[in-house]
Design a protein around this motif. Structure first.
Motif, PDB file in Angstrom:
ATOM      1  N   PHE A  21      41.817  47.740  29.585  1.00  0.00           N
ATOM      2  CA  PHE A  21      41.171  46.411  29.924  1.00  0.00           C
ATOM      3  C   PHE A  21      41.217  45.769  28.617  1.00  0.00           C
ATOM      4  CE2 PHE A  21      38.772  48.092  33.700  1.00  0.00           C
ATOM      5  CZ  PHE A  21      39.307  47.287  34.648  1.00  0.00           C
ATOM      6  N   ASN A  24      44.948  44.739  27.819  1.00  0.00           N
ATOM      7  CA  ASN A  24      45.451  43.482  29.040  1.00  0.00           C
ATOM      8  C   ASN A  24      44.733  42.355  28.445  1.00  0.00           C
ATOM      9  OD1 ASN A  24      47.041  45.161  30.716  1.00  0.00           O
ATOM     10  ND2 ASN A  24      45.417  45.659  32.024  1.00  0.00           N
ATOM     11  N   GLY A  61      43.081  37.216  31.297  1.00  0.00           N
ATOM     12  CA  GLY A  61      41.928  37.467  32.485  1.00  0.00           C
ATOM     13  C   GLY A  61      42.568  37.791  33.881  1.00  0.00           C
ATOM     14  N   GLN A  62      43.703  37.202  34.150  1.00  0.00           N
ATOM     15  CA  GLN A  62      44.253  37.528  35.306  1.00  0.00           C
ATOM     16  C   GLN A  62      45.057  38.865  35.499  1.00  0.00           C
ATOM     17  OE1 GLN A  62      47.988  35.078  36.224  1.00  0.00           O
ATOM     18  NE2 GLN A  62      47.962  35.385  38.381  1.00  0.00           N
ATOM     19  N   ASN A  63      45.394  39.461  34.234  1.00  0.00           N
ATOM     20  CA  ASN A  63      45.988  40.770  34.024  1.00  0.00           C
ATOM     21  C   ASN A  63      44.687  41.861  34.417  1.00  0.00           C
ATOM     22  OD1 ASN A  63      48.497  40.200  33.346  1.00  0.00           O
ATOM     23  ND2 ASN A  63      48.311  40.667  31.393  1.00  0.00           N
ATOM     24  N   VAL A  64      43.569  41.305  33.758  1.00  0.00           N
ATOM     25  CA  VAL A  64      42.150  42.247  34.010  1.00  0.00           C
ATOM     26  C   VAL A  64      41.944  42.295  35.444  1.00  0.00           C
ATOM     27  CG1 VAL A  64      39.820  42.512  33.393  1.00  0.00           C
ATOM     28  CG2 VAL A  64      41.745  42.156  31.685  1.00  0.00           C
ATOM     29  N   TYR A  65      41.649  41.073  36.019  1.00  0.00           N
ATOM     30  CA  TYR A  65      41.392  40.852  37.353  1.00  0.00           C
ATOM     31  C   TYR A  65      42.252  41.748  38.277  1.00  0.00           C
ATOM     32  CZ  TYR A  65      40.667  38.784  42.025  1.00  0.00           C
ATOM     33  OH  TYR A  65      40.348  38.680  43.329  1.00  0.00           O
ATOM     34  N   ARG A  66      43.591  41.749  38.328  1.00  0.00           N
ATOM     35  CA  ARG A  66      44.386  42.394  39.044  1.00  0.00           C
ATOM     36  C   ARG A  66      44.143  43.959  38.808  1.00  0.00           C
ATOM     37  NH1 ARG A  66      50.163  39.312  37.951  1.00  0.00           N
ATOM     38  NH2 ARG A  66      49.583  37.517  39.174  1.00  0.00           N
ATOM     39  N   ALA A  68      41.487  45.632  37.808  1.00  0.00           N
ATOM     40  CA  ALA A  68      39.992  46.040  38.386  1.00  0.00           C
ATOM     41  C   ALA A  68      40.333  45.863  39.802  1.00  0.00           C
ATOM     42  CB  ALA A  68      39.128  44.861  37.808  1.00  0.00           C
ATOM     43  N   LYS A  69      41.013  44.727  40.496  1.00  0.00           N
ATOM     44  CA  LYS A  69      41.079  45.101  41.871  1.00  0.00           C
ATOM     45  C   LYS A  69      41.754  46.132  42.403  1.00  0.00           C
ATOM     46  CE  LYS A  69      42.722  41.876  45.537  1.00  0.00           C
ATOM     47  NZ  LYS A  69      43.330  40.423  45.705  1.00  0.00           N
TER      48      LYS A  69
END
Length: 88
Positions: A21, A24, A61-66, A68-69
């Motif tokens: 995380f 990323n 942030g988009q990398n971390v969101y993906r 985590a999802k």
């Protein structure tokens, strides 16, 4: 008190996930900031660094969101739906 190997493995897996995380977020911010600094020096301006920092933060942030999802039952890496409760 003796630790079990299974408990140690969970700790190491959790540490690896936290590091992923962080990486990323840090890598896109660092790369985009470096590009912004280079452009500022090349063009004699002072706003590219801020602009590219923000773009790097959004990308991170988009990398971390993906990630985590994907980890918690969203989409798989290939973009196919994962095993989530919403699919049933």
């Amino acid at each position: 008190m003796k630790r079990r190997k299974g408990e140690e493995r969970i700790v190491y897996e959790s540490m690896a996930m936290v590091m992923q995380f962080g990486l990323n977020m840090i890598v896109p911010i660092g790369m985009m900031s470096a590009i912004g600094i280079w452009l500022d020096r090349k063009c004699g301006t002072s706003y590219f660094t801020i602009l590219f920092f923000v773009l790097g933060a959004v990308a991170g942030g988009q990398n971390v969101y993906r990630m985590a999802k994907r980890l918690w039952g969203g989409e798989s890496r290939d973009g196919e739906p994962g095993d989530s409760d919403e699919d049933n």
